[in-house]
Design a protein around this motif. Structure first.
Motif, short mmCIF file in Angstrom:
data_model
loop_
_atom_site.label_atom_id
_atom_site.label_comp_id
_atom_site.label_asym_id
_atom_site.label_seq_id
_atom_site.Cartn_x
_atom_site.Cartn_y
_atom_site.Cartn_z
N ALA A 152 1.41 6.64 -6.87
CA ALA A 152 0.26 7.47 -7.24
C ALA A 152 0.55 8.95 -7.01
O ALA A 152 0.16 9.80 -7.82
CB ALA A 152 -0.97 7.04 -6.45
N ILE A 153 1.25 9.27 -5.95
CA ILE A 153 1.60 10.66 -5.68
C ILE A 153 2.55 11.19 -6.75
O ILE A 153 2.39 12.30 -7.26
CB ILE A 153 2.21 10.81 -4.27
CG1 ILE A 153 1.11 10.59 -3.22
CG2 ILE A 153 2.87 12.17 -4.09
CD1 ILE A 153 1.63 10.49 -1.81
N VAL B 173 2.25 1.70 -3.56
CA VAL B 173 1.21 2.15 -4.48
C VAL B 173 0.88 3.62 -4.23
O VAL B 173 0.72 4.41 -5.16
CB VAL B 173 -0.06 1.27 -4.34
CG1 VAL B 173 -1.22 1.86 -5.10
CG2 VAL B 173 0.23 -0.14 -4.81
N ASN B 174 0.80 4.00 -2.97
CA ASN B 174 0.53 5.39 -2.62
C ASN B 174 1.64 6.31 -3.11
O ASN B 174 1.37 7.37 -3.68
CB ASN B 174 0.35 5.52 -1.11
CG ASN B 174 -0.21 6.87 -0.71
OD1 ASN B 174 -0.86 7.53 -1.50
ND2 ASN B 174 0.05 7.26 0.53
N ALA B 175 2.88 5.93 -2.91
CA ALA B 175 4.01 6.74 -3.36
C ALA B 175 4.02 6.89 -4.88
O ALA B 175 4.23 7.99 -5.41
CB ALA B 175 5.32 6.13 -2.88
N GLY C 146 0.82 -1.22 0.00
CA GLY C 146 0.00 0.00 0.00
C GLY C 146 0.85 1.26 0.00
O GLY C 146 0.52 2.25 -0.65
N THR C 147 1.95 1.23 0.73
CA THR C 147 2.85 2.37 0.78
C THR C 147 3.47 2.63 -0.59
O THR C 147 3.57 3.78 -1.03
CB THR C 147 3.96 2.12 1.82
OG1 THR C 147 3.35 1.86 3.08
CG2 THR C 147 4.88 3.32 1.94
#
Length: 71
Positions: free
Chosen positions: A10-11, A6-8, A3-4
């Protein structure tokens, strides 16, 4: 961990898209988008606060007491 990552990603992708589109968007559209993001942020903040209050006190009747300053 996934999740970390994917979040990074996406940002980073969102930042690149924002930099590319910022030059192509008219000022009026940028202003409208910023107002929309602000409105969503306010809604999420109020919604989160009310959810927490209801969860802490067990029901939403506490909101009327809280709004009028009663315990």
């Amino acid at each position: 961990m996934l999740g970390t990552l994917v979040n990074a990603i996406a940002i980073i992708v969102g930042a690149v898209v924002g930099i590319v589109l910022k030059k192509g968007l008219p000022g009026r559209m940028t202003d409208t988008l910023m107002k929309g993001v602000g409105l969503c942020t306010v809604f999420l903040g109020i919604s989160g606060s009310l959810t927490c209050l209801c969860r802490c006190y067990g029901d939403c009747r506490c909101l009327t007491k809280w709004a009028y300053g009663r315990s």
